[in-house]
Design an enzyme around this catalytic site. Structure first.
Site, PDB file in Angstrom:
ATOM      1  N   ASP A  86     -15.992  -3.775 -68.266  1.00 21.82           N
ATOM      2  CA  ASP A  86     -15.515  -2.400 -68.249  1.00 21.82           C
ATOM      3  C   ASP A  86     -16.624  -1.562 -68.900  1.00 21.82           C
ATOM      4  O   ASP A  86     -16.970  -1.770 -70.057  1.00 21.82           O
ATOM      5  CB  ASP A  86     -14.224  -2.346 -69.088  1.00 21.82           C
TER       6      ASP A  86
ATOM      7  N   TRP B 152      -8.773  -1.549 -75.159  1.00 27.66           N
ATOM      8  CA  TRP B 152      -8.852  -1.665 -73.696  1.00 27.66           C
ATOM      9  C   TRP B 152      -9.110  -3.091 -73.253  1.00 27.66           C
ATOM     10  O   TRP B 152      -8.597  -3.536 -72.223  1.00 27.66           O
ATOM     11  CB  TRP B 152      -9.893  -0.690 -73.152  1.00 27.66           C
TER      12      TRP B 152
ATOM     13  N   LYS C 291     -15.494  10.283 -68.087  1.00 26.06           N
ATOM     14  CA  LYS C 291     -16.241  10.447 -69.336  1.00 26.06           C
ATOM     15  C   LYS C 291     -17.666  10.921 -69.036  1.00 26.06           C
ATOM     16  O   LYS C 291     -18.035  12.028 -69.423  1.00 26.06           O
ATOM     17  CB  LYS C 291     -16.237   9.153 -70.124  1.00 26.06           C
TER      18      LYS C 291
HETATM   19  N1  PMP Z   1     -11.237   1.252 -70.432  1.00 27.29           N
HETATM   20  C1  PMP Z   1     -11.868   2.032 -71.324  1.00 27.29           C
HETATM   21  C2  PMP Z   1     -13.077   1.483 -72.038  1.00 27.29           C
HETATM   22  C3  PMP Z   1     -11.400   3.324 -71.564  1.00 27.29           C
HETATM   23  O1  PMP Z   1     -12.029   4.100 -72.456  1.00 27.29           O
HETATM   24  C4  PMP Z   1     -10.262   3.797 -70.873  1.00 27.29           C
HETATM   25  C5  PMP Z   1      -9.736   5.194 -71.058  1.00 27.29           C
HETATM   26  N2  PMP Z   1     -10.047   5.872 -72.173  1.00 27.29           N
HETATM   27  C6  PMP Z   1      -9.619   2.938 -69.980  1.00 27.29           C
HETATM   28  C7  PMP Z   1     -10.144   1.690 -69.775  1.00 27.29           C
HETATM   29  C8  PMP Z   1      -8.402   3.387 -69.222  1.00 27.29           C
HETATM   30  O2  PMP Z   1      -8.850   4.238 -68.225  1.00 27.29           O
HETATM   31  P1  PMP Z   1      -7.912   4.992 -67.202  1.00 27.29           P
HETATM   32  O3  PMP Z   1      -7.148   5.994 -67.975  1.00 27.29           O
HETATM   33  O4  PMP Z   1      -8.909   5.591 -66.247  1.00 27.29           O
HETATM   34  O5  PMP Z   1      -7.057   3.993 -66.534  1.00 27.29           O
END
Ligand code: PMP
Length: 364
Positions: free
Chosen positions: A175, A105, A199
């Site tokens: 994040d 991510w 989550k």
């Molecule tokens: N950042 C992190 C740390 C994640 O775990 C995730 C999704 N698992 C995301 C970003 C992407 O999130 P989204 O699907 O809500 O765009």
């Protein structure tokens, strides 16, 4: 496979919510607080909804001890939209930002940011398959960077910062999607924190942004109106229709957490849950947790047997026992037990029980 009762769901997200909250939502589903309708049918401009969103913000502020000079925004677009909104809104001085890449991510966030400015990956743990968190010091950052970006908890590789990097006067952005409300953090150390809800907080749909006042208002003139933090800060997250039902459930989760003693109490429980599982993995002959001890996530516990076929069988057989979604992220395989706030200790015990049984059968 069909289940007649609720399972232990180890999914990385969307994931388990507290049963008490689900039951409350169920009870209120058709007629919320004598409004004669469901929250999902309700005007976001109504007095009743205004109270829901205001209470949600107030309670999140209490839970995270968010200082007055920070705005709390309830947005859509997932954490992924923040990969773009952060650089668009914050690359306003030197147009430089330094990213620390500790997993999938963070890598995606850094890639997206390169569309908007001079982005440097200043540290990374890719050399060891993201199994550790680099030790960062002031020298790692360009002194004229507009911000420094980290991912506090890495959902895919199961690692987490055990410290908050000191970036001096440079705003630190993180994040916090897979860790928000799982442990106490000092919000004042950050310029901006964001998290998708699916989550630890609510159904997918709402993304929470916590941003220091002085960082708002510098987006370029051609920024899409939705993507300017100022739009939402000036309109208390009601510029357009917000993800109203998700915000309502988030508010219920916030009330629930407060009633249980808040984030410090939850953190203690999370530490106990994670320690029990890691201790078992470390003591077993079959399983191995690849992340170095100091950097292990409390939320996403990654482990492998070293045999890909055996890993697959583990996931399938666990499922038959009502232990669901234990497969690692599609990019890395192996196993991952996501044990967010709502996973009870009994879920950990059941998992360890199954792991012991599987180990005794498969360790020849
Ligand atoms: N950042 C992190 C740390 C994640 O775990 C995730 C999704 N698992 C995301 C970003 C992407 O999130 P989204 O699907 O809500 O765009």
């Amino acid at each position: 496979m069909n289940f007649n009762e609720r399972v232990y769901n180890f999914s990385a997200g969307p994931s388990m919510l507290p049963l008490e909250v689900l039951e409350k939502v169920q009870a209120e589903l058709l007629n919320y607080d004598s409004s004669g309708m469901s929250v999902m049918e309700m005007s976001h401009r109504s007095k009743t909804y205004e109270r829901i969103i205001n209470d949600a913000e107030t309670n999140l502020r209490k839970l995270m001890n968010i200082p007055e000079n920070y705005k709390v925004l309830f947005l859509q677009g997932g954490a992924t939209l923040q990969f773009s909104m952060v650089p668009i809104n914050l690359l306003t001085g030197s147009k430089k930002a330094d990213y620390v890449v500790t997993g999938t991510w963070a890598e995606k966030a850094a890639q997206e940011a390169t569309k908007y400015g001079d982005i440097v990956v200043t540290a990374s743990s890719k050399d060891k398959m993201f199994t550790y968190i680099p030790k960062l010091s002031g020298n790692d950052f360009r002194p004229d960077a507009d911000y420094i970006y980290i991912t506090l908890n890495n959902t895919v590789y199961g690692s987490k910062y055990s410290y908050i990097p000191d970036t001096g006067n440079i705003p630190l952005v993180s994040d916090w999607s897979s860790g928000i409300l799982s442990e106490v953090i000092d919000v004042s150390r950050f310029g901006l924190l964001y998290a998708g809800a699916q989550k630890n907080i609510a159904p997918a749909g709402v993304t929470i942004v916590i941003i220091r006042d002085d960082l708002i208002g510098y987006a370029p003139a051609n920024t899409p109106v939705y993507m300017d933090y100022k739009t939402h800060a000036e309109n208390a997250s009601l510029y357009n229709t917000p993800p109203s039902f998700s915000i309502y459930v988030a508010g219920e989760v916030f009330k629930y957490l407060l009633s249980k003693g808040g984030v410090a109490v939850q953190e203690k429980l999370n530490r106990e849950k994670a320690a029990k599982l890691y201790d078992y993995i470390d003591s077993s002959k079959l399983y191995k947790a690849p992340v170095e001890k100091e950097s292990r996530s409390l939320m996403n516990v990654v482990f492998v047997t070293g045999d890909k076929e055996l890993d697959k069988r583990f996931v399938t057989e666990a499922r038959e026992e009502g232990l669901i979604d234990l497969g690692g992220h599609r990019s890395i395989g192996g196993m991952r037990a996501s044990i967010y706030n709502a996973m009870p200790m009994e879920g950990i015990d059941r998992l360890i029980n199954f792991m012991q049984k599987f180990e005794s059968i498969n360790l020849g």
